[in-house]
Design a protein around this motif. Structure first.
Motif, PDB file in Angstrom:
ATOM      1  N   CYS A   1       0.662  -1.098  -0.150  1.00  0.00           N
ATOM      2  CA  CYS A   1      -0.005  -0.124  -0.148  1.00  0.00           C
ATOM      3  C   CYS A   1       0.841   1.395   0.124  1.00  0.00           C
ATOM      4  O   CYS A   1       2.007   1.349   0.562  1.00  0.00           O
ATOM      5  N   ALA A   2       0.439   2.265  -0.496  1.00  0.00           N
ATOM      6  CA  ALA A   2       1.181   3.640  -0.439  1.00  0.00           C
ATOM      7  C   ALA A   2      -0.008   4.509  -0.236  1.00  0.00           C
ATOM      8  O   ALA A   2      -0.762   5.031  -0.990  1.00  0.00           O
ATOM      9  N   PRO A   3      -0.104   5.203   1.138  1.00  0.00           N
ATOM     10  CA  PRO A   3      -1.016   5.993   1.522  1.00  0.00           C
ATOM     11  C   PRO A   3      -0.774   7.390   0.588  1.00  0.00           C
ATOM     12  O   PRO A   3       0.214   7.721  -0.137  1.00  0.00           O
ATOM     13  N   GLU A   4      -1.925   8.240   1.025  1.00  0.00           N
ATOM     14  CA  GLU A   4      -1.930   9.662   0.046  1.00  0.00           C
ATOM     15  C   GLU A   4      -1.002  10.713   0.764  1.00  0.00           C
ATOM     16  O   GLU A   4      -0.407  11.159   0.260  1.00  0.00           O
ATOM     17  N   GLU A   5      -0.883  10.624   2.141  1.00  0.00           N
ATOM     18  CA  GLU A   5      -0.020  11.716   2.805  1.00  0.00           C
ATOM     19  C   GLU A   5       1.452  10.898   2.549  1.00  0.00           C
ATOM     20  O   GLU A   5       1.771  10.205   3.362  1.00  0.00           O
ATOM     21  N   ARG A   6       2.255  11.722   1.528  1.00  0.00           N
ATOM     22  CA  ARG A   6       3.796  11.405   1.880  1.00  0.00           C
ATOM     23  C   ARG A   6       4.436  11.724   3.136  1.00  0.00           C
ATOM     24  O   ARG A   6       4.847  10.720   3.710  1.00  0.00           O
ATOM     25  N   LEU A   7       4.480  12.858   3.518  1.00  0.00           N
ATOM     26  CA  LEU A   7       5.203  13.104   4.622  1.00  0.00           C
ATOM     27  C   LEU A   7       4.241  12.872   5.863  1.00  0.00           C
ATOM     28  O   LEU A   7       3.499  13.463   5.948  1.00  0.00           O
ATOM     29  N   GLY A   8       5.065  11.830   6.581  1.00  0.00           N
ATOM     30  CA  GLY A   8       4.289  11.610   7.749  1.00  0.00           C
ATOM     31  C   GLY A   8       3.420  10.506   7.809  1.00  0.00           C
ATOM     32  O   GLY A   8       2.971   9.923   8.961  1.00  0.00           O
ATOM     33  N   HIS A   9       3.238   9.821   6.674  1.00  0.00           N
ATOM     34  CA  HIS A   9       2.410   8.709   6.642  1.00  0.00           C
ATOM     35  C   HIS A   9       3.027   7.612   5.799  1.00  0.00           C
ATOM     36  O   HIS A   9       3.535   6.356   6.249  1.00  0.00           O
ATOM     37  N   ALA A  10       3.286   7.861   4.450  1.00  0.00           N
ATOM     38  CA  ALA A  10       3.977   7.092   3.909  1.00  0.00           C
ATOM     39  C   ALA A  10       5.438   7.001   4.097  1.00  0.00           C
ATOM     40  O   ALA A  10       6.020   5.765   3.798  1.00  0.00           O
ATOM     41  N   ALA A  11       5.893   8.112   4.416  1.00  0.00           N
ATOM     42  CA  ALA A  11       7.160   8.314   4.941  1.00  0.00           C
ATOM     43  C   ALA A  11       7.490   9.074   6.007  1.00  0.00           C
ATOM     44  O   ALA A  11       6.542  10.110   6.428  1.00  0.00           O
ATOM     45  N   ALA A  12       8.555   8.883   6.762  1.00  0.00           N
ATOM     46  CA  ALA A  12       8.805   9.680   8.145  1.00  0.00           C
ATOM     47  C   ALA A  12       9.561  10.890   7.437  1.00  0.00           C
ATOM     48  O   ALA A  12      10.771  10.689   7.177  1.00  0.00           O
ATOM     49  N   PRO A  13       9.251  12.331   7.674  1.00  0.00           N
ATOM     50  CA  PRO A  13       9.760  13.310   7.276  1.00  0.00           C
ATOM     51  C   PRO A  13      11.391  13.347   7.553  1.00  0.00           C
ATOM     52  O   PRO A  13      12.249  13.864   6.866  1.00  0.00           O
ATOM     53  N   GLU A  14      11.650  13.386   8.940  1.00  0.00           N
ATOM     54  CA  GLU A  14      13.155  13.570   9.424  1.00  0.00           C
ATOM     55  C   GLU A  14      14.097  12.276   9.205  1.00  0.00           C
ATOM     56  O   GLU A  14      14.960  12.203   9.908  1.00  0.00           O
TER      57      GLU A  14
ATOM     58  N   GLY B   1      21.578  11.355  -2.360  1.00  0.00           N
ATOM     59  CA  GLY B   1      21.743   9.993  -1.912  1.00  0.00           C
ATOM     60  C   GLY B   1      20.656   9.527  -0.989  1.00  0.00           C
ATOM     61  O   GLY B   1      20.092  10.221  -0.575  1.00  0.00           O
ATOM     62  N   ALA B   2      21.176   8.121  -0.696  1.00  0.00           N
ATOM     63  CA  ALA B   2      19.975   7.629   0.430  1.00  0.00           C
ATOM     64  C   ALA B   2      20.160   8.042   1.687  1.00  0.00           C
ATOM     65  O   ALA B   2      19.396   7.947   2.565  1.00  0.00           O
ATOM     66  N   HIS B   3      21.363   9.071   2.002  1.00  0.00           N
ATOM     67  CA  HIS B   3      21.355   9.057   3.341  1.00  0.00           C
ATOM     68  C   HIS B   3      20.451  10.698   3.792  1.00  0.00           C
ATOM     69  O   HIS B   3      20.644  11.212   4.740  1.00  0.00           O
ATOM     70  N   VAL B   4      19.779  11.317   2.673  1.00  0.00           N
ATOM     71  CA  VAL B   4      19.370  12.192   2.645  1.00  0.00           C
ATOM     72  C   VAL B   4      17.684  12.121   3.433  1.00  0.00           C
ATOM     73  O   VAL B   4      17.227  11.092   3.265  1.00  0.00           O
ATOM     74  N   VAL B   5      17.382  13.267   4.110  1.00  0.00           N
ATOM     75  CA  VAL B   5      16.146  12.932   5.091  1.00  0.00           C
ATOM     76  C   VAL B   5      14.908  13.157   4.093  1.00  0.00           C
ATOM     77  O   VAL B   5      15.150  13.804   3.197  1.00  0.00           O
ATOM     78  N   ALA B   6      13.936  12.384   4.296  1.00  0.00           N
ATOM     79  CA  ALA B   6      12.783  12.289   3.014  1.00  0.00           C
ATOM     80  C   ALA B   6      12.144  13.918   3.059  1.00  0.00           C
ATOM     81  O   ALA B   6      11.880  14.138   1.733  1.00  0.00           O
ATOM     82  N   ARG B   7      12.149  14.734   3.912  1.00  0.00           N
ATOM     83  CA  ARG B   7      11.508  16.044   3.752  1.00  0.00           C
ATOM     84  C   ARG B   7      12.292  16.878   2.862  1.00  0.00           C
ATOM     85  O   ARG B   7      11.869  17.990   2.396  1.00  0.00           O
ATOM     86  N   ALA B   8      13.817  16.551   2.702  1.00  0.00           N
ATOM     87  CA  ALA B   8      14.275  17.198   1.523  1.00  0.00           C
ATOM     88  C   ALA B   8      14.121  17.093   0.115  1.00  0.00           C
ATOM     89  O   ALA B   8      14.660  17.874  -0.559  1.00  0.00           O
ATOM     90  N   LEU B   9      13.438  16.080  -0.052  1.00  0.00           N
ATOM     91  CA  LEU B   9      13.184  15.640  -1.390  1.00  0.00           C
ATOM     92  C   LEU B   9      11.868  16.398  -1.996  1.00  0.00           C
ATOM     93  O   LEU B   9      10.994  17.042  -1.107  1.00  0.00           O
ATOM     94  N   SER B  10      11.664  16.922  -3.320  1.00  0.00           N
ATOM     95  CA  SER B  10      10.733  17.613  -3.566  1.00  0.00           C
ATOM     96  C   SER B  10       9.284  16.367  -3.681  1.00  0.00           C
ATOM     97  O   SER B  10       9.607  15.200  -3.500  1.00  0.00           O
ATOM     98  N   GLY B  11       8.371  17.067  -3.937  1.00  0.00           N
ATOM     99  CA  GLY B  11       6.973  16.170  -3.710  1.00  0.00           C
ATOM    100  C   GLY B  11       7.026  14.945  -4.725  1.00  0.00           C
ATOM    101  O   GLY B  11       6.976  13.817  -4.478  1.00  0.00           O
ATOM    102  N   GLY B  12       7.423  15.279  -5.899  1.00  0.00           N
ATOM    103  CA  GLY B  12       7.324  14.278  -6.935  1.00  0.00           C
ATOM    104  C   GLY B  12       8.555  13.337  -7.021  1.00  0.00           C
ATOM    105  O   GLY B  12       8.266  11.979  -7.090  1.00  0.00           O
ATOM    106  N   ASN B  13       9.762  13.719  -6.434  1.00  0.00           N
ATOM    107  CA  ASN B  13      10.813  12.439  -6.317  1.00  0.00           C
ATOM    108  C   ASN B  13      10.680  11.603  -4.992  1.00  0.00           C
ATOM    109  O   ASN B  13      10.708  10.445  -5.143  1.00  0.00           O
ATOM    110  N   LEU B  14       9.906  12.299  -3.758  1.00  0.00           N
ATOM    111  CA  LEU B  14       9.258  11.637  -2.775  1.00  0.00           C
ATOM    112  C   LEU B  14       8.196  10.338  -3.017  1.00  0.00           C
ATOM    113  O   LEU B  14       8.538   9.282  -2.792  1.00  0.00           O
ATOM    114  N   GLN B  15       7.541  10.998  -4.023  1.00  0.00           N
ATOM    115  CA  GLN B  15       6.474  10.170  -4.355  1.00  0.00           C
ATOM    116  C   GLN B  15       6.709   8.998  -5.325  1.00  0.00           C
ATOM    117  O   GLN B  15       6.683   7.770  -5.171  1.00  0.00           O
TER     118      GLN B  15
END
Lengths: 310, 361, 505
Positions: free
Chosen positions: C333-346, C391-405
């Motif tokens: 499953c991939a939920p709607e809210e990217r930051l905080g639900h599908a991924a942890a922002p920090e 790189g993979a060491h970057v925190v999720a919230r640093a990515l743009s919406g499209g890239n995180l999705q």
């Protein structure tokens, strides 16, 4: 034991006095929480108020100047919290705890020279024939002015929150700070003012303890009153009149257990003394569970940090 | 005007530099405070931070004290740190500490004066269980009724203090104590005492327990999936549920663990340094441990350093009280300021501070 | 030539690391509906905020009816006659309609008088509202009415609307358009921001197209096709998702009589939801926000538990299982809210890879995390789905919406699901990332997996789905094949008309 030694009229009168400090602190915290700020430093602000109020009252021999000083003292330490959470974006829970820990130490330091000194007396009001009424007179109309001030404050806060533009803005900021910002309201300014108001009220509540209710200065004398005030805000579902009701309920329990102690009930003093805390926990449980939870209208942005971008 | 700008990525450098900077700033602010109190600020700071360790006159006594005081702080703080990481705020460790001590002491007093190797281990279990059980109250209220654990755990401190007073003057009072409040001296009851393991080092079983707890916590947080889930739940609760973490289980686990750690700290204290149950048995370790946990960045290794530093302020503070007449409360203020500075400086790790001159705003 | 209502000249606004607006100029005439077109991140919001006084441009000027105009706060803009309807409504759930309206005005009359005005204006414009109702109890369409009425009460000359139709049903959109045309007839101007091209073609007479902060084109949208407009926005030829013809396989996911209370007070409970999805099939679930999408997504992922038989995967009942047990069975499953639900922002992308991949990818051994392997998995996702990150060491919230999705969807697809449920897969994602995500979902179905796409974007659903069902007030209509489905039928299904679905079932 001798329960007949408990006079219900005296008990009811003492209840109002016992309730006043928690009520003052709670109404201040209620305003802060309505603005979306969770300040766990109530205990620290109260005890700061207790010591500054006491010290100034003793030095000037004037209890009212003392209370004014307590007001300022409480507001001043609350501004440390405001600086941390609103300007420096620190965690509200941790900052509130820090304020409490700091306040307890700071007050002990300030109060060193004042232990064991009696404060100047705060006169009771004489409300003419009202004070002479049988039963009602002693219960309601022979108190010090602060008791009435606290009730007036509840009324004022209620009116202000619900029927003025300022109150509406404050609630809007607490409910949804992004939206309030988008409409052009100064989220941070509103919150800092609300925090300062909460601090002033808590300070006043503390001074009431040290100047009128006890009246004496001892280290750590608030003994959890600030935490009970925090619980009271939850009990009140963020409604001012309910805070009044809750405060008098707690006042009743505090006074009752003191009276039972005095009457020599065969329960160890310590167990009676823990009853206010246990009742507080019980009330929290009832208020946060089941159906009651739905009506529990916590402000939408409570405890969440706000950082405006752009 | 100063403007804050959120960093794309929290700064690792500032994450570890801020505690040091906070300590430095607290020393400066403390020195100013001491000067206001009419004490020589340099002498006071030296007395607090240097003399307990290196002054030949005091070090022999105070160096072992460092471990004695740091052990309960570290033990409690690692427990708290796990909860704080998960966003579960147990701030009633002081109460769990008291109940742990009472339960441990109860075992000792029940067996008094019979010898037996099993008594002390039994006390350890009882201490941990007592703290655990006391922490289960906010945990169960939170999971069953959604009650705020901050308020409940804190209010229970006052309840625990009353129970302590009732025990010290009632049930647990020393029958041979001529009516004075306080229990028998447990430290002098060989089967139940928590002695210094290496003479003159201050090392007792509590220190050993703290050491084990630190290693255990480190592995849990950084190597085990449970630690990952704890961090996840603290940072993004919805994501944690999505990852299959049951929030209720986590609450019970974190509160239980921190309660057990606090209980252990209480037990080691009552059977060792404090010697007995008395009305003023608790001295605020449960609250100071909150500062230790934050100062140590909720990281086990950081907590060890922070615990030692905080222990030093206790010992140095007592020394300054004794030698310079510095009020005891001044040290409490000092510790409070430390937390303030730390929280204030934290802004550096998450935000970039920019100077900007707004165009005629 | 007459003086335009608002003339914008050379507006530039830079944020650290990004230039939001660069030398933007255009005019809005009186009585004109002017479209501002652009992808997410093209700088539309910043520009609008500058007009509304929320952002101060670094350089450039604005003229309002020929006079210099530089609002420093929203109330100054409002005083001039600018009103704004926000994309994420600026409303307060716990306050009633009248209070909400009052908060958006600078000198509100007493509430009782205001309530009467609200009634009048809302009826005049065909947007009926009850001033005493709590906003938290209103539907998305009604909430938007509150915003619009709030603006209209101030008698604005320019109304700014930021993505107003993203939460409306087709019928509600019609109502809104009628209102907007009525406003234009009264001589008011409207700045209309959207990326829905058909709407812009139907409503607007002028369009300014922004790309990466710059004005790249101006046109009359009525003369262009939607495709031409889209290519102006994106700047390249768009790649249309494609999929060879196929025939469905056995039932992969079945939901039977699923009823669930929503855990949140303002949520929507699910009522008797039943549907079956076959292997190789893409089921699109449409519906206006707040009709049970989050609840359905959580019930499928396992975050909400149901009776065992309510959900089954390839015939095995899983309704009572948690997320990880379902993952083991092949339901991802991939939920709607990217930051905080599908991924942890920090958390870093490595840690976020572990979030759902822990067991299926065997990143955990005896309870201990194999961080090397987790890093490898994260890097594989980044590589295969072209996630732009240092790189993979970057925190999720640093990515743009499209890239995180892309990362979130990629994380699930890389785990080879038998059934994949995605909620709003391209919401707030730039067009090229959206196209890549849609293609990936179609490829997954082509490989034999069943895919459920929950989305409010009808165009998207009709483009990629094989069958369509609509959620309305927690009920799901019977699914219908997308082929041959008209927009009118879709509208009826979204409105909850059961017959529309039954007729074809």
């Amino acid at each position: 034991m001798d329960l007949s030694s408990i006079n219900p009229v005296v008990l009811a009168a003492a209840l109002m006095v016992a309730a006043t400090p928690i009520l003052l602190a709670a109404i201040g915290e209620l305003v802060a929480e309505k603005a979306g700020v969770l300040n766990l430093g109530v205990e620290g602000m109260m005890i700061t108020g207790a010591v500054t109020g006491f010290a100034v009252a003793v030095m000037t021999r004037n209890p009212y100047l003392g209370m004014l000083a307590a007001l300022c003292g409480g507001a001043a330490v609350s501004l440390i919290f405001a600086l941390l959470t609103q300007v420096l974006m620190a965690n509200q829970v941790a900052s509130g705890l820090a304020l409490t820990l700091f306040g307890l130490g700071f007050s002990a330091l300030l109060g060193q020279g004042f232990v064991g000194i009696p404060p100047p007396r705060t006169p009771k009001m004489d409300l003419g024939f009202l004070s002479d009424l049988p039963v009602l007179g002693p219960i309601l109309f022979r108190h010090d002015p602060m008791v009435y001030v606290s009730i007036a404050l509840v009324a004022a806060v209620w009116y202000w929150l619900n029927h003025t533009r300022g109150g509406r803005i404050l609630r809007a900021v607490g409910e949804n700070h992004e939206a309030a910002h988008a409409l052009g309201y100064r989220v941070r300014r509103v919150r800092i003012l609300a925090i300062a108001f909460g601090g002033a009220c808590a300070g006043l509540g503390g001074a009431y303890l040290s100047l009128i209710r006890v009246p004496q200065w001892t280290e750590g004398m608030t003994a959890g009153a600030g935490w009970i005030a925090l619980a009271l805000v939850v009990f009140a579902s963020w409604r001012p009149w309910r805070a009044l009701l809750g405060a008098y309920l707690f006042g009743g329990i505090i006074v009752l257990q003191l009276n039972l102690q005095a009457a020599g009930v065969r329960i160890p003093v310590e167990y009676l003394a823990m009853s206010p805390y246990l009742v507080t926990i019980l009330v929290l449980v009832v208020m946060s569970s089941g159906r009651a939870r739905k009506t529990l209208a916590a402000p939408g942005s409570l405890g969440r940090p706000f950082h405006a971008t752009g | 005007m100063l403007r804050l700008e959120k960093r794309a990525q929290p700064s690792n450098f500032w994450n570890w530099a801020t505690p040091l900077l906070a300590v430095a700033l607290t020393m400066v602010a403390g020195a100013i405070l001491f000067a206001f109190l009419g004490k020589d600020p340099f002498a006071a700071i030296k007395m607090i931070f240097w003399d307990p360790l290196f002054n030949p006159q005091f070090a022999a006594y105070s160096r072992p004290q460092l471990l004695v005081k740091a052990a309960p702080l570290i033990l409690i703080a690692v427990g708290l740190a796990i909860g704080f990481r998960a966003g579960i705020w147990n701030i009633g460790a002081e109460g769990q500490y008291i109940i742990g001590a009472l339960c441990g002491a109860a075992v000792a007093l029940a067996f008094f004066p019979s010898p037996g190797w099993y008594i002390f281990p039994l006390m350890v279990l009882a201490g941990a269980a007592g703290g655990w059980a006391w922490a289960m109250i906010p945990a169960i209220l939170k999971t069953r009724f959604n009650t705020n654990e901050i308020l409940v755990s804190l209010l229970l401190v006052y309840v625990a203090e009353k129970i302590l007073a009732a025990m010290a003057t009632g049930r647990m009072r020393n029958p041979d104590g001529a009516g004075f409040p306080g229990s028998r001296n447990i430290a002098q009851y060989p089967a139940a005492s928590n002695p210094e393991i290496i003479a003159g080092s201050g090392m007792h079983w509590g220190v050993v327990a703290a050491f084990i707890a630190v290693i255990f916590t480190y592995i849990l947080l950084h190597k085990h999936i449970l630690g990952y889930q704890i961090r996840l739940a603290g940072q993004a609760p919805r994501a944690a549920r999505f990852a299959g973490v049951a929030p209720a289980r986590l609450v019970v686990m974190c509160l239980g663990f921190s309660g057990a750690m606090a209980g252990l700290a209480g037990l080691f204290e009552v059977a060792g340094p404090a010697r007995m149950i008395s009305i003023d048995f608790n001295v605020g370790y449960g609250f100071t441990a909150i500062i230790v946990a934050f100062l140590g960045r909720l990281h086990p290794v950081g907590i060890v350093l922070a615990g030692l530093l905080m222990a030093l302020t206790y010992i140095g503070g007592e020394l300054a009280q004794f030698m310079l007449g510095l009020p005891g409360a001044a040290i409490q203020v000092f510790q409070g300021m430390l937390l303030f500075f730390l929280l204030a400086l934290d802004v550096l790790s998450n935000y970039r501070i920019r100077l900007s001159w707004p165009e005629a705003a | 030539m007459t003086t335009p209502l608002l003339a914008i000249k050379g507006i530039t606004k830079a944020y650290p690391g990004v230039v939001a607006n660069s030398d933007v100029s255009f005019d809005i005439g009186k009585g004109e509906i002017h479209a501002l077109l652009g992808e997410n991140g093209a700088g539309k919001s910043t520009l609008v905020k500058a007009i509304y006084g929320l952002v101060r441009p670094d350089s450039g000027t604005m003229r309002w009816r020929g006079e210099p105009f530089a609002p420093t706060a929203p109330h100054e803009a409002r005083a001039a006659g600018v009103a704004m309807v926000f994309q994420h409504f600026s409303l307060f759930d716990a306050l009633d309609v009248a209070e909400n309206v009052a908060l958006g005005m600078d000198n509100p009359p007493p509430l009782r008088k205001l309530a009467a005005q609200i009634r009048k204006v809302s009826n005049d414009y065909g947007l009926p509202l009850d001033p005493g109702q709590l906003v938290g109890d209103l539907s998305a369409g009604q909430r938007q009415r509150v915003e619009i009425v709030r603006c209209l009460l101030q008698d604005p000359h320019l109304l700014i609307m930021d993505e107003p139709t993203s939460v409306l049903t087709p019928q509600e959109v019609d109502t809104l358009f009628r209102t907007l045309r009525q406003l234009r007839a009264e001589g008011r101007s409207i700045l209309y921001i959207s990326h829905k091209l058909e709407e812009i073609r139907a409503l607007c007479e002028t369009a300014t197209v922004l790309r990466l902060g710059k004005v790249v084109d101006r046109c009359d949208p009525r003369d262009r096709t939607a495709r031409e407009l889209a290519e102006m926005m994106v700047g390249t030829k768009l790649h249309q998702p494609e999929r060879p013809p196929h025939s469905p396989g056995d039932i992969a996911l079945e939901v039977r009589g699923l009823s669930l209370r929503s855990p949140s007070p303002f949520g929507t409970s699910l009522k008797e939801v039943s549907v079956a999805v076959h292997m190789g099939e893409i089921l699109g679930i449409g519906g206006v926000a707040g009709n049970g999408q989050d609840e359905l997504s959580a019930a499928l992922s396992g975050e909400l538990r149901a009776p065992p038989g309510a959900v089954s995967i390839r015939g095995e009942t899983v309704g009572h299982m948690g997320p990880n047990a379902r993952r083991a069975m092949g339901l991802l499953c991939a939920p709607e809210e990217r930051l905080g639900h599908a991924a942890a922002p920090e958390m870093t992308l490595v840690e976020n890879a572990l979030l759902t991949g822990a067991w299926r990818q065997k990143l955990v051994n005896g309870g201990f995390v194999n961080w090397t392997k987790a890093r490898g998995f994260a890097e594989a996702v980044i590589k295969r789905f072209d996630v732009r990150t240092p790189g993979a060491h970057v925190v999720a919230r640093a990515l743009s919406g499209g890239n995180l999705q892309k990362f979130v969807i990629g994380r699930e697809i890389m785990q080879r699901p038998d059934v994949l449920v995605v909620n709003q897969p391209t919401w707030g994602v730039d067009a090229s990332a959206a196209a890549a995500i849609r293609q990936a979902l179609m490829d997954l179905a082509q490989g034999g997996a069943a895919v459920v796409v929950i989305s409010q974007d009808l165009d998207e659903l009709l483009e990629i789905a094989d069958s369509f069902a609509a959620l309305n007030a927690g009920r799901l209509t019977a699914k219908r094949p997308v082929r041959g489905l008209t927009l009118d039928q879709v509208g009826l299904m979204l409105g909850g008309a059961e017959e529309a679905g039954d007729a074809a079932a």
